[in-house]
Scaffold this active site. Structure first.
Site, PDB file in Angstrom:
ATOM      1  N   TRP A 325       0.757  -1.204  -0.075  1.00 46.24           N
ATOM      2  CA  TRP A 325      -0.056  -0.039  -0.129  1.00 46.24           C
ATOM      3  C   TRP A 325       0.832   1.291   0.038  1.00 46.24           C
ATOM      4  O   TRP A 325       0.539   2.349  -0.733  1.00 46.24           O
ATOM      5  CB  TRP A 325      -0.908   0.110   1.306  1.00 46.24           C
ATOM      6  CG  TRP A 325      -1.830   1.350   1.277  1.00 46.24           C
ATOM      7  CD1 TRP A 325      -2.957   1.308   0.719  1.00 46.24           C
ATOM      8  CD2 TRP A 325      -1.469   2.387   1.976  1.00 46.24           C
ATOM      9  NE1 TRP A 325      -3.629   2.580   1.331  1.00 46.24           N
ATOM     10  CE2 TRP A 325      -2.533   3.328   1.777  1.00 46.24           C
ATOM     11  CE3 TRP A 325      -0.313   3.052   2.758  1.00 46.24           C
ATOM     12  CZ2 TRP A 325      -2.690   4.357   2.379  1.00 46.24           C
ATOM     13  CZ3 TRP A 325      -0.230   4.367   3.332  1.00 46.24           C
ATOM     14  CH2 TRP A 325      -1.555   5.211   3.232  1.00 46.24           C
ATOM     15  N   HIS A 326       2.068   1.234   0.704  1.00 41.73           N
ATOM     16  CA  HIS A 326       2.906   2.269   0.754  1.00 41.73           C
ATOM     17  C   HIS A 326       3.674   2.739  -0.579  1.00 41.73           C
ATOM     18  O   HIS A 326       3.898   3.739  -0.789  1.00 41.73           O
ATOM     19  CB  HIS A 326       3.918   2.200   1.933  1.00 41.73           C
ATOM     20  CG  HIS A 326       3.409   2.262   3.420  1.00 41.73           C
ATOM     21  ND1 HIS A 326       2.523   1.448   3.884  1.00 41.73           N
ATOM     22  CD2 HIS A 326       3.244   3.589   4.069  1.00 41.73           C
ATOM     23  CE1 HIS A 326       2.384   1.879   5.282  1.00 41.73           C
ATOM     24  NE2 HIS A 326       2.719   3.158   5.189  1.00 41.73           N
ATOM     25  N   GLY A 327       4.004   1.767  -1.314  1.00 41.11           N
ATOM     26  CA  GLY A 327       4.479   2.206  -2.628  1.00 41.11           C
ATOM     27  C   GLY A 327       4.722   0.908  -3.544  1.00 41.11           C
ATOM     28  O   GLY A 327       4.715  -0.370  -3.020  1.00 41.11           O
ATOM     29  N   PHE A 478       2.036   8.402  -1.461  1.00 38.42           N
ATOM     30  CA  PHE A 478       1.319   7.334  -1.318  1.00 38.42           C
ATOM     31  C   PHE A 478      -0.225   7.192  -1.631  1.00 38.42           C
ATOM     32  O   PHE A 478      -0.846   6.272  -1.391  1.00 38.42           O
ATOM     33  CB  PHE A 478       1.443   6.750   0.101  1.00 38.42           C
ATOM     34  CG  PHE A 478       2.841   6.504   0.269  1.00 38.42           C
ATOM     35  CD1 PHE A 478       3.861   6.027  -0.262  1.00 38.42           C
ATOM     36  CD2 PHE A 478       3.268   6.819   1.748  1.00 38.42           C
ATOM     37  CE1 PHE A 478       5.245   5.826  -0.047  1.00 38.42           C
ATOM     38  CE2 PHE A 478       4.850   6.841   2.007  1.00 38.42           C
ATOM     39  CZ  PHE A 478       5.558   6.212   1.166  1.00 38.42           C
TER      40      PHE A 478
END
Length: 478
Positions: A325-327, A478
């Protein structure tokens, strides 16, 4: 539009004045907030508005249709699935398509298989992960009959696009934010003042702590092979405070800004670096994201009540997806796996027992805090690195120097460490309050108004004269 910009300093008072001038007409207040939110978001690129409108419209319409279906109806399941696929599909195309194409090509190359898949090179819309998760939570809650679908389109579109928390959270639930948007609001001086205090503290954490840390961190990471072990240790510590000051500072500004409009957002951080276990850390860090994963993934999979094997599976899956989810980078996946393994190991060692109380007073508590802080710091090296090899090179070189006692000098960041130490001391002293500029209940500050204002002026002067070079908020990516 960034919170830390001249444009926002002009934008916020104008919206505030217009909004409260409409005080008797809360529906027009919502129109004001919606227009302001779209201006705020479209300031980066007006094309981003297309995606957020599509997300809002699909979630709004599917919610209305699901509300008309009998409980458990197949049609409702199809409506939910369609909306989830649409919104996650948009997120996947813009954020992950090129990453997976490149990763697949690299994996097949040693086998002599050459893929000629096109890449899209799309610009990632800021905050897309945040508002996508916010809209999905609404759809799932409506499907579960935990929430009645709203028929007020303006209120719903405002809920998705509410500008204080739009691009970096907190990720709000409709059950908490929508009723506030649908209800009449009245100006309260004390709420507005509290909002300004919160904004001031958030600006301090972002501009004085995070931005000054960033200068030293960027210099250290630019020359890792030549850096001494102590310089690398300092770089690790400073990024730990940089990301905290940056992200929690954004949350403070968002929460304070929302309070100017009579709306309360949920807390997103509760002094995470004072945690005594990894589980406690994740109850205190990015709370809105981790509770989202808990409620919509971890618990539906069985949570921790389905045997050790499934507990391990569920925990690792949640943290792998949290990392992704963060990248779109394997460093984030590795970072998520690292924390998942730590949590599983901790759970196996101590069972389901949770830390009690909030104060760290015993020597064993202090040791636990330091150990958890060290483990978190190591994780942030993985998070900060451009590649997995870079992360291992940084940690390997730092460890080698420490174990061989070839520490060397500190090339960057000695002065910045003092700001970080000040932050730790102040937040520890004010740990029982919403934020360090909250002096309610402190008789000395309540009795001597001039002392309160002296603190406010000192913080404001630090923001004006001691801020670092302006940096984009880390979580915008993000």
């Amino acid at each position: 539009m960034s919170f830390i910009s001249i444009a926002f300093l002009i934008f916020l008072p104008v919206v505030f004045a217009v909004y409260w001038a409409l005080g008797r007409y809360h529906r027009w207040q919502n129109v004001c907030l919606l227009v302001a939110s779209y201006v705020f978001y479209g300031w980066w690129d007006w094309r981003f508005l297309i995606l957020i409108i599509v997300t809002s419209l699909s979630s709004f319409v599917s919610g209305l249709w699901m509300g008309r279906c009998p409980p458990g109806a197949a049609k409702a399941r199809w409506l939910l699935a369609g909306n989830v696929i649409l919104n996650l599909g948009i997120l996947a195309v813009f954020k992950y398509y090129d990453f997976f194409v490149a990763s697949l090509s690299s994996a097949l190359a040693p086998l002599g298989i050459s893929l000629d898949l096109p890449t899209l090179s799309l610009v990632l819309p800021v905050g897309i992960s945040f508002y996508t998760f916010q809209s999905l939570s609404y759809s799932v809650d409506v499907y579960r009959r935990q929430l009645q679908p709203t028929r007020d389109a303006v209120a719903f579109f405002t809920f998705i696009a509410f500008f204080p928390q739009l691009v970096a959270g907190p990720i709000e639930r409709a059950s908490h934010l929508l009723p506030q948007i649908l209800s009449p609001r009245r100006f309260r001086y004390a709420e507005a003042v509290e909002g300004l205090r919160r904004i001031l503290w958030g600006a301090f954490k972002k501009m004085v702590i995070a931005d000054n840390c960033a200068l030293a961190v960027n210099s250290i990471w630019a020359d890792v092979p030549e850096a001494s072990a102590m310089t690398l240790v300092v770089g690790m510590l400073l990024f730990t405070f940089q990301i905290y000051g940056d992200f929690s500072g954004y949350s403070d500004i968002a929460i304070g800004t929302a309070r100017l409009f009579g709306i309360r957002l949920k807390e997103n951080f509760r002094l995470p670096y004072f945690s005594r276990s990894m589980a406690e850390f994740w109850r205190r860090w990015h709370i809105s994201l981790m509770t989202w994963f808990r409620d919509y993934l971890y618990i539906p999979l069985g949570g921790s009540r389905c045997g050790n094997l499934r507990l391990v599976r569920n925990t690792l899956l949640v943290f792998l997806l949290s990392g992704l989810w963060h990248g779109a980078n394997w460093t984030f996946v590795l970072w998520g796996l690292y924390h998942g393994v730590l949590l599983v190991g901790e759970r196996m060692l101590r069972g389901a027992k949770r830390e009690k109380g909030e104060s760290v007073v015993r020597l064993t508590d202090a040791f636990k805090v330091l150990l958890v802080f060290l483990l978190v710091c190591i994780g942030w090296v993985i998070f900060r690195a451009e590649t997995v090899n870079d992360a291992f090179a940084y940690l390997g070189q730092m460890s080698e120097g420490l174990f061989s006692l070839h520490l060397g000098g500190i090339a960057h960041g000695k002065k910045v460490l003092l700001w970080c130490l000040l932050l730790v001391v102040v937040e520890w002293m004010q740990r029982r309050r919403e934020h360090p500029l909250d002096f309610s209940g402190l008789s000395f500050f309540e009795r001597y108004r001039a002392c309160r204002w002296a603190v406010y002026y000192l913080v404001a002067l630090a923001v004006i004269f001691a801020h670092g070079e302006g940096q984009t908020f880390i979580y915008f990516q993000f």
